[in-house]
Structure formats: C-alpha cells, structure tokens
Enzyme design. Structure first.
Site, PDB file in Angstrom:
ATOM      1  N   TYR A   1       0.293  21.103 -13.564  1.00 52.23           N
ATOM      2  CA  TYR A   1       1.123  19.906 -13.755  1.00 52.23           C
ATOM      3  C   TYR A   1       2.586  20.307 -13.992  1.00 52.23           C
ATOM      4  CZ  TYR A   1       2.829  15.590 -16.027  1.00 52.23           C
ATOM      5  OH  TYR A   1       3.535  14.479 -16.376  1.00 52.23           O
TER       6      TYR A   1
ATOM      7  N   LYS B   1       5.938  19.401 -11.886  1.00 54.12           N
ATOM      8  CA  LYS B   1       7.072  18.686 -12.487  1.00 54.12           C
ATOM      9  C   LYS B   1       8.355  19.501 -12.369  1.00 54.12           C
ATOM     10  CE  LYS B   1       5.532  14.706 -13.946  1.00 54.12           C
ATOM     11  NZ  LYS B   1       5.960  13.501 -13.220  1.00 54.12           N
TER      12      LYS B   1
ATOM     13  N   ASP C   1       0.837  -1.204   0.000  1.00 48.48           N
ATOM     14  CA  ASP C   1       0.000   0.000   0.000  1.00 48.48           C
ATOM     15  C   ASP C   1       0.867   1.247   0.000  1.00 48.48           C
ATOM     16  OD1 ASP C   1      -2.496  -1.107  -0.084  1.00 48.48           O
ATOM     17  OD2 ASP C   1      -2.657  -1.322   2.103  1.00 48.48           O
TER      18      ASP C   1
HETATM   19  N1  LIG Z   1       2.253   9.869 -20.122  1.00 49.15           N
HETATM   20  C1  LIG Z   1       2.980  10.918 -20.446  1.00 49.15           C
HETATM   21  O1  LIG Z   1       2.786  11.545 -21.484  1.00 49.15           O
HETATM   22  C2  LIG Z   1       4.062  11.379 -19.539  1.00 49.15           C
HETATM   23  C3  LIG Z   1       5.027  12.246 -20.032  1.00 49.15           C
HETATM   24  C4  LIG Z   1       6.048  12.681 -19.201  1.00 49.15           C
HETATM   25  C5  LIG Z   1       6.098  12.242 -17.893  1.00 49.15           C
HETATM   26  N2  LIG Z   1       5.157  11.389 -17.416  1.00 49.15           N
HETATM   27  C6  LIG Z   1       5.245  10.998 -16.014  1.00 49.15           C
HETATM   28  O2  LIG Z   1       5.537   9.607 -15.916  1.00 49.15           O
HETATM   29  C7  LIG Z   1       4.942   9.067 -14.742  1.00 49.15           C
HETATM   30  C8  LIG Z   1       4.104   7.858 -15.097  1.00 49.15           C
HETATM   31  O3  LIG Z   1       3.094   8.246 -16.011  1.00 49.15           O
HETATM   32  P1  LIG Z   1       2.162   7.221 -16.790  1.00 49.15           P
HETATM   33  O4  LIG Z   1       2.021   7.746 -18.145  1.00 49.15           O
HETATM   34  O5  LIG Z   1       2.656   5.873 -16.583  1.00 49.15           O
HETATM   35  O6  LIG Z   1       0.795   7.466 -16.037  1.00 49.15           O
HETATM   36  P2  LIG Z   1      -0.184   6.503 -15.264  1.00 49.15           P
HETATM   37  O7  LIG Z   1      -0.238   5.202 -15.912  1.00 49.15           O
HETATM   38  O8  LIG Z   1      -1.427   7.283 -15.086  1.00 49.15           O
HETATM   39  O9  LIG Z   1       0.536   6.353 -13.858  1.00 49.15           O
HETATM   40  C9  LIG Z   1       0.500   7.309 -12.869  1.00 49.15           C
HETATM   41  C10 LIG Z   1       0.287   6.586 -11.578  1.00 49.15           C
HETATM   42  O10 LIG Z   1       0.304   7.513 -10.502  1.00 49.15           O
HETATM   43  C11 LIG Z   1      -0.498   6.960  -9.514  1.00 49.15           C
HETATM   44  N3  LIG Z   1      -0.969   7.925  -8.545  1.00 49.15           N
HETATM   45  C12 LIG Z   1      -1.666   9.047  -8.746  1.00 49.15           C
HETATM   46  N4  LIG Z   1      -1.954   9.621  -7.581  1.00 49.15           N
HETATM   47  C13 LIG Z   1      -1.437   8.843  -6.598  1.00 49.15           C
HETATM   48  C14 LIG Z   1      -1.417   8.901  -5.194  1.00 49.15           C
HETATM   49  N5  LIG Z   1      -1.991   9.888  -4.516  1.00 49.15           N
HETATM   50  N6  LIG Z   1      -0.784   7.927  -4.523  1.00 49.15           N
HETATM   51  C15 LIG Z   1      -0.211   6.890  -5.175  1.00 49.15           C
HETATM   52  N7  LIG Z   1      -0.215   6.788  -6.509  1.00 49.15           N
HETATM   53  C16 LIG Z   1      -0.811   7.748  -7.223  1.00 49.15           C
HETATM   54  C17 LIG Z   1      -1.656   6.354 -10.235  1.00 49.15           C
HETATM   55  O11 LIG Z   1      -2.126   5.327  -9.419  1.00 49.15           O
HETATM   56  P3  LIG Z   1      -3.656   4.836  -9.424  1.00 49.15           P
HETATM   57  O12 LIG Z   1      -3.654   3.645 -10.280  1.00 49.15           O
HETATM   58  O13 LIG Z   1      -3.921   4.525  -7.983  1.00 49.15           O
HETATM   59  O14 LIG Z   1      -4.502   5.971  -9.943  1.00 49.15           O
HETATM   60  C18 LIG Z   1      -1.038   5.863 -11.520  1.00 49.15           C
HETATM   61  O15 LIG Z   1      -0.807   4.478 -11.481  1.00 49.15           O
HETATM   62  C19 LIG Z   1       4.137  10.209 -14.119  1.00 49.15           C
HETATM   63  O16 LIG Z   1       4.930  10.823 -13.113  1.00 49.15           O
HETATM   64  C20 LIG Z   1       3.966  11.172 -15.260  1.00 49.15           C
HETATM   65  O17 LIG Z   1       3.794  12.479 -14.814  1.00 49.15           O
HETATM   66  C21 LIG Z   1       4.152  10.922 -18.228  1.00 49.15           C
END
Ligand SMILES: NC(=O)c1ccc[n+]([C@@H]2O[C@H](COP(=O)([O-])OP(=O)(O)OC[C@H]3O[C@@H](n4cnc5c(N)ncnc54)[C@H](OP(=O)(O)O)[C@@H]3O)[C@@H](O)[C@H]2O)c1
Ligand SMILES: Cc1cc2nc3c(=O)[nH]c(=O)nc-3n(C[C@H](O)[C@H](O)[C@H](O)COP(=O)(O)OP(=O)(O)OC[C@H]3O[C@@H](n4cnc5c(N)ncnc54)[C@H](O)[C@@H]3O)c2cc1C
Lengths: 256, 457
Positions: free
Chosen positions: A162, A166, A68
């Site tokens: 956001y 970041k 968790d």
């Molecule tokens: N996708 C893009 O275009 C992109 C680009 C640049 C950077 N990033 C960064 O890369 C990382 C991963 O992104 P992703 O694309 O893989 O997104 P994702 O699949 O939405 O993953 C983000 C995760 O953060 C978790 N989260 C949100 N709030 C939380 C909280 N309060 N406590 C614990 N977990 C929490 C979510 O968990 P839940 O399942 O519980 O909601 C989700 O699994 C992020 O930091 C994102 O900002 C993404």
C-alpha cells in the site's frame, strides 16, 4: 466555475463510495456545489450507489449522477471523464479517492492480489489522472484533488505494498501538478494519517488520527487558499519531517 | 494577430483561469475571431469574451478555455467634436489616456470610476458610475452611439435611438452581446484641472446618512469614505467629500497661468510579494483610525487635483497585491432609499465581525439608465474590499445577499466574484428581457465569460 471564496458548482468523485471522498463532496455541496457525478464500479446498475447519492441529496445537491468506473480498466478512463463532462459540463473539482488498503500478510502470500491492489491504488490513478488533466487543461480551470497518504511519505515494512503504491501516487500527483502549472488546472495533494473508515476498520488506529469530516474541512480550507499539499491533521507534516530522519534499523520495526 | 494562452484574473486576483488571448487591431479582425470561436464544436466550444483593462474585480473579463478578445490594440486614437461636445474613441482606449488629452482641451469624461485605468469598452459594458451619479447617472446615459461586432461577424452601429434594445442590452451587458470596437459619448467642459472640495467628518452612521441626504444635491460630486471598523457610538463614521469642478478664479494665482495642466501621478508600486494577512483587523483599524483623524473636521473650498480627488488609489500601482497571495473580494450593493435599516444592519454586522475593510465607500445613486442589467438605481450604495481568505467570508456575504435582496436591492456584477446564480437572478428581474435580446444576436451562445457561466446569465 470556482468562485473567489473557493466554492464550486460541479464535482466528480472517482471512487463514488469512498467514505472520505463522500465527506469531501458533502462539504462542497454544503458550500454551494449543486452537481455531482459519483463514479464507481457498477454505479450505473440499480441500487449500487443509492446510499451515497441519498446522502448528497440530503446535503442539498440538486443533481447526483452515477457513472461506471473501474480503476483496473485504464482503457476506459478517458471515456469516463468525457462522460462525466457530458453529464454536468465543466468539471470544477475532481476527487481521486479510490484505492485499496488490503492486508500486508495477505499480499505477501498472494502476489497477484498485491498487484491488483497496487493497480487500484496507483496505476489506475495514472490513467485516470492524465485523462482528468487533459480535460481540465482544455477547460482552462479545475482542480484535481488526489488522496495520497502519509503511508507514502516514507514506506513502512508493515504495509509496504500500500505504502509503495501511495508513494508512487504522491510522486505522480506532484509531477502532474508541475505539468499543469499556469494552465488554469491544478492538483491538490491530500495526505491524511489514520482515518477510521471502512477501509481502515481492520487495522488498529495510528497516532494523530483524523475523521473523514476533518479531512473534508482541511480540503475546503485548502481550496480557499489554493494549497498544493494538505496534511490532515496538519501536525503530521512536522511529525513526518522527523520520522524521515529515523535510522532504517528503527524504521523497519515501526508497527503498521 | 498575436495569440497566447494565458492565466487571467480580475482585479481581485482570485480564481484564475486560462484562455487564449488575442489582440485584434481592427474591427475586421474582431469579426474574424468571433466567427472562429463560433465554429468550434462540442467540448472544444469554449466561447469568447471581450476584455478591457481587467479592472472588474471578479471573473467578468475572462473565459476559461476559450478566447479572450483584448481590446487594447484596437486602432488607438480619439476625435473630439466640440460642436456636439462628444468624443469618439476606440473601445480599448483607457480613460487615463483619454483624460490626458481631454483635460488639456478643456473637457472631462462624463463619468469616472475610482480608477482611471478602465477602458471605454469596460465603462459601457459595466455601465459604470462615479461620484456624480446622483446628478449625471451612469456612463451609458452619455453614450450617443457605438460600434458592436456580434458573433455572426456583423458590425452594427447602435445607440439609444438606433436599435435601442440591443444598445441597452449592451450597456451594462458585461460583454455578452458582442465586442464594442468604438464609441461616441458626451464630454463635459471644464475650465481647470482642479476641483473645489468641501470635506466634513461625520461622527456616526446616522449623521453620515443625514448630511448626505440633505446636501448631496448641492454638489456635482459626492462620496463618503466609511470607517467600517468603528464600533459603538462611532459606528458608520465617515469622511464626506463633495466637490465641483474648479473655475479659474478658484485657483491660487500661480496656477491660473496653466489652469488645465493635468498631472496624474503614480508615486509608488506595491511590492510584488506581500505576506498573507498583512491587511487584518488590527492593521486596517490602525489605518482607518489614522485616516479619520487626519481628515479635517470641516473644510471648505480646498482645491484638489482631478487625479487626487477621483483616483487616489491610482497613486499606488498594483495596490491590490497588498491583500496578499489569496487576493481580495469586493462587495458592492445598492438598496433603495427607505431601506436604510438594511444598510445599518450590514454596517453594524461588518463592524461587529471586525471585517478589515479600508476602502469602504458610501454613495447615493440617482436615476438609472434603461439598461436591464445596469446596476445603479436610486438608493444607497456601499462598496467594500475584504481579503478573500477571511474566515467565514462566504457565509457573511451570503447573509448580506439575502438582506439586500429582501430590501429590493442588488449586487454590482462588475465587482462580483462569489454570488450565487439564483440570488443574482432574483436581483435582476429584467434578466429575461435582456436574455431575449442577447439570444437574437448570439443564438448559439458564443459569447460567454466565467462570470456568465458562474451566474448562469
Ligand atoms: N482511511 C484511511 O485511513 C486513509 C488514510 C489515508 C489515505 N486514505 C486514502 O483515501 C482514499 C479514500 O479512502 P476511504 O477511507 O474513503 O476508503 P473507502 O471508503 O474504502 O474508499 C475507497 C474506494 O475505492 C474504491 N475502489 C477500490 N478499488 C477500485 C477499483 N478497482 N475501481 C474503482 N474503485 C475502486 C472502492 O470502491 P468499491 O466500493 O467499489 O469497493 C472504495 O469506494 C483512498 O485512496 C485511501 O487510500 C485513507
Ligand atoms: C480601484 C477600482 C475602483 C473602481 N471604482 C469604480 C467605481 O467607482 N464605479 C464603477 O462603476 N466601477 C468601479 N470599478 C469597476 C470598473 O470600473 C469596472 O469593472 C470596469 O468595467 C472596468 O473596465 P475595464 O476596461 O478594466 O474592463 P474589464 O474589467 O476588462 O471588463 C469588464 C467587463 O466589460 C466587458 N468589456 C470590456 N471591454 C469590452 C468591449 N470592448 N466590448 C464589450 N465588452 C467589453 C468585459 O467582457 C467584462 O464583462 C472600479 C474598479 C477598481 C479596480
């Protein structure tokens, strides 16, 4: 222990359902990692993390343990890290992949929602990151991989909640990396551009996109060579070197 | 006792980890340190391991987050006993220092590795081998007794005839049975500080193997440098050097007045910063081609200095830096005689991959020691260096591991920095036996190195 060609044995993924995070872990598993801890909200409840775990087992992970973890509860973070170490021993790599992209228009109308998102995207990383750092320092080895974003390199009007979070995270990770200099522990900052995942599904693609697998490849390559900052795709580094110079009046109008 | 938190790596300069390094001066201080490490609890229990000069290539002499017992300050000095042809030295004594004294008294170490900058403790713990393995076996075979401090703080004098199980678990035991503080081992008489060398260039792998098989036994020392980048018909070509210690009458007249004058030299140091990928397929091919071409096709009875024959690399201080910031990986395996096809396949694969290795050596091993974790056993051993950031390296070496294992061979732990636990366990079938002895002196597992953690020894 990390070996000479960058392979590791144990991985802790903070944000255990993150698509990018899972792609990186899957890659590490294919390169030899055997033990994984998936930390996410409600992970220890039945069926809340099964899909992620199944995927990693299929890739060859011998042990996948749920834990968790809620970014919004900083008081628990040190215990989460301790618990992870109890589950798999030394943490060779910790991946910080939690965060919330959200929608800027919603944030502007709902300041509390904006602050909550900023907690998940920034301040949650402060408490979790420092707890991880303390652990890695004591171990005398280990790498914290922080998923930053080009959104934080120069914050845009179109997603500044956001972006600002970041930017804060990126600065924090740089400082933490310096603080860990010569301790055996390291921080690797990953700055992807647009990655099509569940997080970004609601926004239109930006130029120079990358897949989650490409992010994973770049991280694996960075681990082999000890990179401190990894841009994905690599050319974004140069793109942003240019974008940083744009006049504010132009920058203000940048779409998303 | 000085203690300092420091980052450590092996000679390959890969995977650094931090530990508290202490430099005890006495056996009592060593005992104190080990007991202290054993008292720590929970996650603060990070263990301890001995370190010599850090010439193992990987992570054998480091202990992330724990205590590293650097043996360099242990009561320096040595005693030669001409009666029994032995020397007694502290474990932190380097073979380099020892040779300076031994040679002038007309003795030489029983076994020397490719660098003289290793300690007596490191030589025993890795059960090192030299160019004379086919006649003299490995270092452990020459040790008469040693003092070992175990984690309970006890000081034990052990040898092949005194607690042999613990002694042989310590030989080749990679520091995992205790800290050696002193050892007595055999030395060999020499008349001069020279060697009489025969050199032959071999045109391909088959002739390399054939010449070595036929003539090794006529020489005290033999080794073959292999050009791993040569392809096609030249694949596996090499420069074979074989030698005996020179007698006074072998020396040119002007050197006969001081035949034991020993003059090891360091002529240069590698620059501190070297760009990545300086050593690549092209630069190494140029080096190998030139090296091969410069070697005499056939030479007999040339007199070389001990140091230039045994330790040519020591002439360049910190040559490992030449591999650039990402360091190097050394790969050394042995396959039993009869498994030449495996050796040939690996050499061919390296050549076709264009793997830039310029320090590849091939050698025939003779009988091993009774030590369960000792590396050498009768067969062919190939050792090579590669840049750690070579693309595809992990996969390439993993495929070699499988072939070596299938051939009944094994990897050298002192050089490993990347193998997988299951593979190494299968390569050392006597691991269980070794673990039982280790368990008896270190029931709580205080002694641990990064290598031991990584390979689950
Ligand atoms: N996708 C893009 O275009 C992109 C680009 C640049 C950077 N990033 C960064 O890369 C990382 C991963 O992104 P992703 O694309 O893989 O997104 P994702 O699949 O939405 O993953 C983000 C995760 O953060 C978790 N989260 C949100 N709030 C939380 C909280 N309060 N406590 C614990 N977990 C929490 C979510 O968990 P839940 O399942 O519980 O909601 C989700 O699994 C992020 O930091 C994102 O900002 C993404
Ligand atoms: C250029 C080069 C050439 C080499 N050529 C050869 C060769 O031809 N043949 C060969 O066999 N090896 C060779 N080696 C490897 C080297 O001989 C071994 O790794 C040797 O163990 C290094 O000795 P060290 O004193 O540096 O020990 P370290 O590398 O510091 O330690 C090696 C191991 O010994 C243990 N150890 C060290 N001191 C003690 C002690 N006092 N008590 C208990 N355990 C201890 C450590 O815990 C560790 O497990 C070569 C290495 C280099 C760099």
């Amino acid at each position: 222990m990390r070996n000479a060609v960058g392979a590791v044995d144990s991985v802790l993924l903070l944000g255990g359902r993150s698509e990018i995070g899972l792609a990186i872990v899957e890659r590490l598993v294919r390169d030899g990692a055997r033990k994984v801890v998936l930390a996410a909200r409600g992970a220890e409840e039945p069926d809340r993390i099964t899909a992620s775990a199944e995927r990693l087992r299929a890739a060859g992970a011998a042990e996948v343990r749920p834990l968790d973890f809620d970014a919004a509860r900083p008081g628990t973070h040190a215990d989460v890290i301790d618990a992870a170490a109890k589950l798999v021993g030394d943490l060779d790599i910790v991946i910080d992949a939690f965060g919330v992209l959200g929608e800027q228009t919603v944030f502007e109308a709902d300041p509390v929602a904006a602050a909550d998102a900023a907690t998940a995207t920034f301040t949650g990383h402060v408490s979790a990151g420092l707890a991880v750092a303390a652990r890695l320092k004591e171990q005398g080895h280990g790498i914290l991989v922080v998923l930053s974003s080009v959104a934080g390199v120069r914050v845009r009007r179109a997603n500044f909640v956001y972006g600002a979070a970041k930017a804060g995270l990126d600065g924090f990770a740089q400082g933490l990396g310096d603080a860990l200099h010569e301790t055996g522990a390291r921080v690797m900052i990953v700055r992807p551009g647009y990655v099509p995942t569940q997080m970004s599904a609601h926004v239109s693609a930006a130029p120079f996109p990358a897949t989650a697998e490409q992010v994973a490849d770049a991280v694996a390559a960075g681990l082999r060579t000890g990179s401190e900052i990894v841009w994905v795709p690599r050319k974004l580094r140069f793109v942003f070197a240019g974008l940083r110079l744009l006049p504010r009046a132009v920058w203000r109008r940048m779409p998303r | 006792m000085r203690r300092q938190r420091r980052l450590l790596t092996g000679w390959g300069r890969t995977a650094p980890t931090a530990a508290t390094v202490a430099r005890p001066r006495t056996t009592e201080e060593v005992a104190l340190l080990l007991r202290e490490a054993g008292r720590r609890e929970g996650t603060r229990r990070r263990g301890a391991i001995a370190r010599g000069l850090g010439r193992s290539y990987g992570d054998a002499a480091q202990c992330a987050g724990g205590l590293v017992v650097d043996c360099a300050d242990l009561a320096p000095g040595y005693r030669i006993d001409p009666e029994s042809s032995t020397v007694t030295a502290s474990s932190g004594t380097s073979l380099a220092d020892l040779m300076e004294h031994l040679v002038e008294h007309g003795y030489f170490v029983p076994v020397t590795p490719g660098t003289r900058h290793v300690t007596v403790g490191g030589a025993i713990s890795a059960d090192i081998h030299g160019k004379n393995h086919h006649v003299d076996s490995s270092f452990g075979a020459h040790v008469r007794s040693l003092t070992l401090v175990t984690p309970d703080g006890a000081e034990r004098r052990i040898g092949p005839d005194r607690d042999p199980d613990l002694f042989w678990a310590t030989v080749g035991g990679m520091g995992m049975t205790g800290v050696i503080t002193e050892a007595t081992f055999g030395i060999i008489p020499v008349e001069t500080a020279g060697v009489r060398v025969d050199t032959d260039r071999t045109p391909d792998l088959d002739s390399t193997l054939a010449v070595m098989s036929e003539t090794d036994d006529h020489y005290h020392y033999t080794v073959c440098w292999i050009d791993l980048l040569a392809r096609g018909r030249a694949m596996g070509r090499g420069v074979l050097t074989r030698a005996h210690h020179a007698q006074v009458t072998d020396l040119p007249p002007r050197r006969r007045r001081a035949p034991l004058r020993y003059t090891p030299r360091t002529v240069a140091g590698a620059p501190l910063r070297v760009p990545p990928r300086l050593l690549n397929t092209w630069s190494v091919r140029a080096f190998n081609t030139a090296y091969y071409a410069r070697a005499p096709k056939r030479a007999r009875g040339q007199i070389h200095e001990l140091s230039s024959f045994f330790h040519p690399l020591d002439a360049v201080r910190d040559w490992n830096r030449m591999y650039g910031p990402h360091g190097l990986v050394q790969y050394q395996f042995v396959v039993p005689f009869g498994e030449e096809p495996t050796l040939r396949r690996i050499v061919a694969r390296l050549a076709s991959a264009g793997a830039p290795s310029f320090l590849a050596v091939l050698k025939r091993f003779g009988e091993g020691t009774p030590a369960p974790l000792s590396f050498p056993c009768p067969g062919w051993t190939l050792a090579l260096d590669l840049p750690a950031d070579l693309p595809g390296l992990a996969r390439l070496l993993r495929s070699f591991d499988e072939q070596v294992l299938a051939a009944g061979g094994r990897l050298y732990l002192a050089k490993d920095s990347r193998a997988e636990p299951a593979v190494v366990h299968a390569m050392y079938p006597r691991l269980g036996e070794w673990r039982r002895v280790r368990q008896s002196v270190d029931p709580e597992g205080v002694l641990v190195s990064d290598l031991a953690r990584r390979l689950e020894l």
